[in-house]
Structures are given as structure tokens and as C-alpha cells.
Design a protein around this motif. Structure first.
Motif, PDB file in Angstrom:
ATOM      1  N   ILE A  27      15.872  36.359  39.684  1.00  0.00           N
ATOM      2  CA  ILE A  27      17.215  35.772  39.737  1.00  0.00           C
ATOM      3  C   ILE A  27      17.414  35.123  41.096  1.00  0.00           C
ATOM      4  O   ILE A  27      16.705  35.430  42.050  1.00  0.00           O
ATOM      5  N   TRP A  28      18.398  34.229  41.173  1.00  0.00           N
ATOM      6  CA  TRP A  28      18.705  33.680  42.499  1.00  0.00           C
ATOM      7  C   TRP A  28      19.830  34.476  43.119  1.00  0.00           C
ATOM      8  O   TRP A  28      20.771  34.885  42.462  1.00  0.00           O
ATOM      9  N   GLY A  29      19.688  34.706  44.437  1.00  0.00           N
ATOM     10  CA  GLY A  29      20.717  35.418  45.176  1.00  0.00           C
ATOM     11  C   GLY A  29      21.345  34.567  46.260  1.00  0.00           C
ATOM     12  O   GLY A  29      22.399  34.880  46.777  1.00  0.00           O
ATOM     13  N   ALA A  30      20.661  33.468  46.597  1.00  0.00           N
ATOM     14  CA  ALA A  30      21.159  32.543  47.614  1.00  0.00           C
ATOM     15  C   ALA A  30      20.457  31.211  47.398  1.00  0.00           C
ATOM     16  O   ALA A  30      19.399  31.150  46.763  1.00  0.00           O
ATOM     17  N   PHE A  31      21.059  30.151  47.909  1.00  0.00           N
ATOM     18  CA  PHE A  31      20.386  28.859  47.865  1.00  0.00           C
ATOM     19  C   PHE A  31      20.763  28.025  49.071  1.00  0.00           C
ATOM     20  O   PHE A  31      21.747  28.305  49.753  1.00  0.00           O
ATOM     21  N   LYS A  32      19.946  27.031  49.309  1.00  0.00           N
ATOM     22  CA  LYS A  32      20.153  26.100  50.415  1.00  0.00           C
ATOM     23  C   LYS A  32      19.958  24.700  49.859  1.00  0.00           C
ATOM     24  O   LYS A  32      19.088  24.481  49.019  1.00  0.00           O
ATOM     25  N   LEU A  33      20.786  23.750  50.309  1.00  0.00           N
ATOM     26  CA  LEU A  33      20.657  22.383  49.828  1.00  0.00           C
ATOM     27  C   LEU A  33      21.113  21.411  50.906  1.00  0.00           C
ATOM     28  O   LEU A  33      21.817  21.788  51.840  1.00  0.00           O
ATOM     29  N   THR A  34      20.690  20.182  50.747  1.00  0.00           N
ATOM     30  CA  THR A  34      21.094  19.143  51.684  1.00  0.00           C
ATOM     31  C   THR A  34      22.472  18.611  51.307  1.00  0.00           C
ATOM     32  O   THR A  34      22.945  18.803  50.176  1.00  0.00           O
ATOM     33  N   GLY A  35      23.093  17.907  52.236  1.00  0.00           N
ATOM     34  CA  GLY A  35      24.375  17.274  51.961  1.00  0.00           C
ATOM     35  C   GLY A  35      24.264  16.236  50.859  1.00  0.00           C
ATOM     36  O   GLY A  35      25.177  16.081  50.039  1.00  0.00           O
ATOM     37  N   ARG A  36      23.146  15.521  50.815  1.00  0.00           N
ATOM     38  CA  ARG A  36      22.942  14.512  49.777  1.00  0.00           C
ATOM     39  C   ARG A  36      22.914  15.158  48.388  1.00  0.00           C
ATOM     40  O   ARG A  36      23.559  14.678  47.458  1.00  0.00           O
ATOM     41  N   ILE A  37      22.198  16.264  48.266  1.00  0.00           N
ATOM     42  CA  ILE A  37      22.123  16.939  46.965  1.00  0.00           C
ATOM     43  C   ILE A  37      23.478  17.537  46.600  1.00  0.00           C
ATOM     44  O   ILE A  37      23.895  17.469  45.433  1.00  0.00           O
ATOM     45  N   LEU A  38      24.186  18.080  47.573  1.00  0.00           N
ATOM     46  CA  LEU A  38      25.532  18.585  47.311  1.00  0.00           C
ATOM     47  C   LEU A  38      26.420  17.468  46.776  1.00  0.00           C
ATOM     48  O   LEU A  38      27.167  17.657  45.803  1.00  0.00           O
TER      49      LEU A  38
END
Length: 137
Positions: A60-71
Motif C-alpha cells: 500500500i502507499w503511505g506517502a508520496f512525493k510529486l513535482t509542482g508540474r504533476i500536481l
């Protein structure tokens, strides 16, 4: 992004996440209670199953990280007429189907949702264990 009602290790979990969109994955005993992440052999996310009755994985996912562009891309997708995404998982699935790419990083060691009495007790035990091990005990 992580949930405020969870306790998880490793402490540097966010540092282990990659570029773009990446999910910190944890193996759990009852994946049907969470968002299950299905990955291919190289760790690319194929699908996120939201609380599936018959999960394809126990990660399962418990955290994620993404770029501003993907957001921004996810936000634009969420605003499209007819979208009714209540969950990150369904929104990410739609984004993936349009060519988006995400990675699942199987680096999570322990994950506890403290939203229940049982989870709260598990979190106390987990924190006590990590506290004593960090003190050399």
C-alpha cells in the motif's frame, strides 16, 4: 504528502522517494483496508486499487512525493467536467491512463493507521520499540 493519522518508518522515507511522482510503499497484513499499489517488475505503478475486496498486492502507499508540474496536471484533471474522484488513487489511475508515470518504492518498514483504538495501541508499541532501539536498548 503523508497522512497525519499514521505512524511509519523509516524516518527518512520521504528522502527515499524519486523524481516525478513516487509512492512510498509498505507491506501490510490487510491491504483491503488501504489503497493498494500494483507495480510491474521495475517498480512502475500500473494501478492503484482503492480499498479493494480482493487486492492484487499487499503493498500500500503511505506517502508520496510529486513535482509542482504533476500536481498541476492532477489538479487540471480533477477539475474536468464529469470527474468525481474522491480518492488520490482514482485520480492517479486516470492520469496514468493518459500517459503519466509513477514509481512505487518498496522502502516502507512499518505502517500504522492510528485512527482506531487497535491502531493507536500498535503505534504506541511501534514507537516504544523504535525509541528503545535508538537508545541502544
Amino acid at each position: 504528502m503523508g497522512f497525519p493519522d499514521t505512524v511509519w518508518f523509516p524516518e527518512d522515507g520521504f528522502c527515499r522517494l524519486g523524481r516525478g511522482l513516487s509512492f512510498l510503499l509498505f507491506r501490510v497484513e490487510r491491504p483491503q483496508l488501504f489503497d493498494v499499489v500494483v507495480t510491474d517488475g521495475q517498480g512502475a505503478v500500473e494501478e492503484i486499487q482503492v480499498k479493494p475486496p480482493e487486492p492484487k498486492s499487499d503493498w500500500i502507499w503511505g506517502a508520496f512525493k510529486l513535482t509542482g508540474r504533476i500536481l498541476s496536471e492532477l489538479h487540471d484533471l480533477w477539475l474536468e467536467p464529469g470527474r468525481r474522484d474522491e480518492y488520490i488513487g482514482t485520480l492517479v489511475n486516470a492520469w496514468l491512463s493518459r500517459g503519466g508515470r509513477a514509481a512505487g518504492i518498496r522502502a516502507g518498514e512499518s505502517y500504522v493507521d492510528v485512527g482506531t483504538l487497535h491502531g493507536y495501541r500498535q503505534a504506541i508499541q511501534l514507537l516504544a520499540c523504535h525509541s528503545s532501539s535508538s537508545l541502544g536498548g
